[in-house]
Design an enzyme around this catalytic site. Structure first.
Site, mmCIF file in Angstrom:
data_model
loop_
_atom_site.group_PDB
_atom_site.id
_atom_site.type_symbol
_atom_site.label_atom_id
_atom_site.label_comp_id
_atom_site.label_asym_id
_atom_site.label_seq_id
_atom_site.Cartn_x
_atom_site.Cartn_y
_atom_site.Cartn_z
ATOM 1 N N TYR A 149 0.864 -1.191 0.000
ATOM 2 C CA TYR A 149 0.000 0.000 0.000
ATOM 3 C C TYR A 149 0.891 1.227 0.000
ATOM 4 C CZ TYR A 149 -3.490 3.467 1.534
ATOM 5 O OH TYR A 149 -4.323 4.561 1.625
ATOM 6 N N ASP A 241 9.267 3.173 -0.502
ATOM 7 C CA ASP A 241 8.239 3.808 0.327
ATOM 8 C C ASP A 241 8.554 3.445 1.779
ATOM 9 O OD1 ASP A 241 6.054 4.516 1.801
ATOM 10 O OD2 ASP A 241 4.576 3.739 0.386
ATOM 11 N N LYS A 269 4.628 9.611 8.504
ATOM 12 C CA LYS A 269 4.500 9.180 9.900
ATOM 13 C C LYS A 269 5.546 9.843 10.807
ATOM 14 C CE LYS A 269 2.064 5.098 8.355
ATOM 15 N NZ LYS A 269 0.655 5.064 8.651
HETATM 16 N N1 PMP Z 1 2.809 4.353 2.219
HETATM 17 C C1 PMP Z 1 2.748 3.456 3.216
HETATM 18 C C2 PMP Z 1 3.774 2.367 3.273
HETATM 19 C C3 PMP Z 1 1.760 3.563 4.194
HETATM 20 O O1 PMP Z 1 1.700 2.647 5.172
HETATM 21 C C4 PMP Z 1 0.828 4.624 4.110
HETATM 22 C C5 PMP Z 1 -0.287 4.802 5.134
HETATM 23 N N2 PMP Z 1 -0.355 3.946 6.162
HETATM 24 C C6 PMP Z 1 0.937 5.529 3.054
HETATM 25 C C7 PMP Z 1 1.947 5.370 2.136
HETATM 26 C C8 PMP Z 1 -0.034 6.658 2.911
HETATM 27 O O2 PMP Z 1 0.178 7.611 3.888
HETATM 28 P P1 PMP Z 1 -1.016 8.595 4.327
HETATM 29 O O3 PMP Z 1 -2.003 7.762 5.078
HETATM 30 O O4 PMP Z 1 -0.318 9.610 5.191
HETATM 31 O O5 PMP Z 1 -1.569 9.187 3.079
#
Ligand code: PMP
Length: 431
Positions: A149, A241, A269
C-alpha cells in the site's frame, strides 16, 4: 484495565451520531474495526503507551496512530515543541529555517536523501514521487507489489488479475481503468515473476522495503538487492516507500537495515512527529527537477507546516542509537512472549517482526507474500483482537496491519500485554 464498550457506552452513543455524519462513522476505514467484527472505540486521550477511551477504559496501545508516535502519546518534548511553535504562528505559506534544519537532519540519517520536499500526507508524497519518476524517465508505468500500500493514489489502487505479473485492475470504484492499467503488479518475494515482467514503458519500481500493509512480510535475503540490480539494468528508478519503516526499523530506515540504496524515498509518519506531514526525497539531480528548481510541478498550502516540523525535530532528537537498541529489545520481548502465549493455547501463529514492527499472523505457515497473508484465519484473528480489547490491550484491528511498539512501552507493559494475549488465545481456542 476494563471491558470493551457495551451498547449503552458513551462510545456507542457517539458512534450512533457519527454514522449519520461521517461515512461509516470514521475518517479512515480501518478505525471502524469492521474487520474484527465490532464497533469503533472513540478515544479521549493518550499518554505514553496508553490510550483512554471516552468511557474511561485504558488500553496499552500498539497502533500508536499507525506509526508516527515512536515516542508514545503526548511526549512532553513533542508537546513543548508544538506549543512553542504555535505561539510563533501556525502557518505562513512562506519558508522557515526549521524546514531547512529538518531536511539536513533527515539527510544526515538517510544519506540517499540529498534533497527533499515536504507534503501533508504519505499519499501526496507517493503521488509526487511517481510524477517525478515519470518526468525523469519519460515513461509512464509503475511496478508495485501485490499487497503493498502506498496511499490512495488512483493508479495504485490497483489489483492484480490472474497471472504472474499483470496490468492492474481498479481496486475501488471510481479508479479509472486507464490509471490502474498504468500499474504493473508483481508478487512479493518472487524473483522469477520480476524477471518475466514486461518492462516496456516502465518508469519506476515502487516498493515498501518491508511491506507492512499486508502485515509485516520482510523481503527474503537478496530480494531488495535484486530490485536494485534490476532497476539499473532496465534504466528505471527504484523508489522505497519508507512511510512506515523510515526512522523506525533503523536510524536510517530499511535502506540502512538492508544496505540497499534507492533513488527516491517516500517518508511519512515519524517525519511528521504525529502531525500531518510527509516527504519525498532522494538524489539531488532528480530532486532538482521539482519546481521551482525544475519543471515538475508540485505544491502544498500546508507543506512544511511549522508545527509538524517542530514535532518532527523534537521526535528525531530522541532517536539515537540507545533508543533503537531499546525499541529492538521491546519488540523482541513482545514477539517472543506472543509466540509463547500462542503455543500455550495450541494456536498456530506466525509472529513476524523487525525493530518497532510486528504482525501476529493466524497462519500455520510463514507468510512470505500476499497470497499467504490472504489465507490467514481472519475470523480467529478478529476474535483474538476483541478478547485483547476486553483485557485492555489495543492491537491493530486488522490481520493485515502492523503492531507499532514504541519507546514508551516498558518491559512491564509488554509483560502485561503477553499475559492478556495468553488469556485471549485461551478464549479463542486451539487451531
Ligand atoms: N505508504 C505506506 C507504506 C503507508 O503505510 C501509508 C499509510 N499507512 C501511506 C503510504 C499513505 O500515507 P497517508 O495515510 O499519510 O496518506
Amino acid at each position: 484495565m476494563s471491558a470493551a464498550p457495551s451498547t449503552t457506552s458513551r462510545s456507542a452513543e457517539i458512534y450512533a451520531r457519527a454514522t449519520k455524519l461521517l461515512p461509516g462513522g470514521v475518517n479512515s476505514p480501518v478505525r471502524a474495526m469492521r474487520s474484527i467484527g465490532r464497533d469503533p472505540i472513540f478515544i479521549a486521550s493518550g499518554s505514553g503507551p496508553v490510550i483512554t477511551d471516552v468511557d474511561g477504559n485504558d488500553y496499552i496501545d500498539y497502533v500508536c496512530s499507525w506509526g508516527p508516535l515512536i515516542l508514545g502519546h503526548a511526549h512532553p518534548a513533542v508537546i513543548n515543541a508544538i506549543t512553542e511553535a504555535a505561539h510563533r504562528g501556525t502557518t505562513f505559506g512562506a519558508p522557515t529555517e526549521a524546514e531547512v534544519t529538518l531536511a539536513a537532519e533527515v539527510g544526515q540519517r538517510v544519506p540517499s536523501v540529498q534533497m527533499l520536499r515536504m507534503t501533508s500526507s504519505g499519499t501526496e508524497a507517493t503521488m509526487s514521487a511517481i510524477r517525478l519518476a515519470r518526468a525523469v524517465t519519460g515513461r509512464e508505468k509503475i511496478l508495485k507489489f501485490a499487497g503493498a500500500y502506498h496511499g490512495h493514489v488512483d493508479g495504485l489502487l490497483a489489483e492484480a488479475g490472474s497471472g504472474l505479473a499483470t496490468q492492474g485492475l481498479p481496486a475501488s470504484p471510481g479508479v479509472p481503468k486507464t490509471a490502474a492499467a498504468a500499474t504493473t503488479i508483481v508478487p512479493w518475494n518472487d524473483p522469477d515473476a520480476l524477471h518475466k515482467t514486461d518492462t516496456g514503458d516502465l518508469a519506476a519500481i515502487l516498493v515498501e522495503p518491508v511491506p507492512a500493509n499486508m502485515g509485516v512480510v520482510p523481503p527474503e535475503p537478496g530480494f531488495l538487492e535484486l530490485l536494485r540490480t534490476r532497476a539499473d539494468e532496465i534504466g528505471v528508478l527504484l523508489i522505497f516507500d519508507e512511510v512506515i519503516t523510515g526512522f523506525r526499523v533503523a536510524r536510517g530506515g530499511a535502506q540502512e537495515h538492508y544496505g540497499v540504496t534507492p533513488d527516491l524515498t517516500i517518508m511519512g509518519k515519524i517525519v511528521g512527529g504525529g502531525l500531518p506531514a510527509a516527504a519525498y526525497g532522494g538524489r539531488r539531480d532528480l530532486m532538482e527537477r521539482i519546481a521551482p528548481a525544475g519543471d515538475v510541478y508540485q505544491a502544498g498550502t500546508l507543506s512544511g507546516n511549522p508545527l509538524a516540523v517542530a514535532a518532527a525535530l523534537a521526535t528525531l532528537s530522541h532517536l539515537n542509537d540507545a533508543a533503537y537498541e531499546r525499541l529492538t529489545a521491546t519488540t523482541e520481548q513482545l514477539a517472543t512472549g506472543l509466540r509463547a502465549a500462542a503455543k500455550g493455547a495450541d494456536r498456530a501463529v506466525q509472529v513476524q517482526s523487525l525493530p518497532g514492527l510486528l504482525t501476529v499472523f493466524f497462519s500455520e505457515q510463514p507468510v512470505t507474500n500476499y497470497g499467504d497473508a490472504a489465507n490467514c484465519d481472519t475470523e480467529a484473528y478478529g476474535a483474538w483482537c476483541r478478547a485483547l480489547l476486553a483485557r485492555g490491550v489495543y492491537p491493530p484491528p486488522s490481520q493485515f496491519e502492523a503492531w507499532f511498539p514504541s519507546l514508551a512501552h516498558t518491559s512491564g507493559d509488554v509483560q502485561r500485554t503477553i499475559e492478556a494475549a495468553a488469556d485471549a488465545f485461551a478464549e479463542v481456542g486451539p487451531a
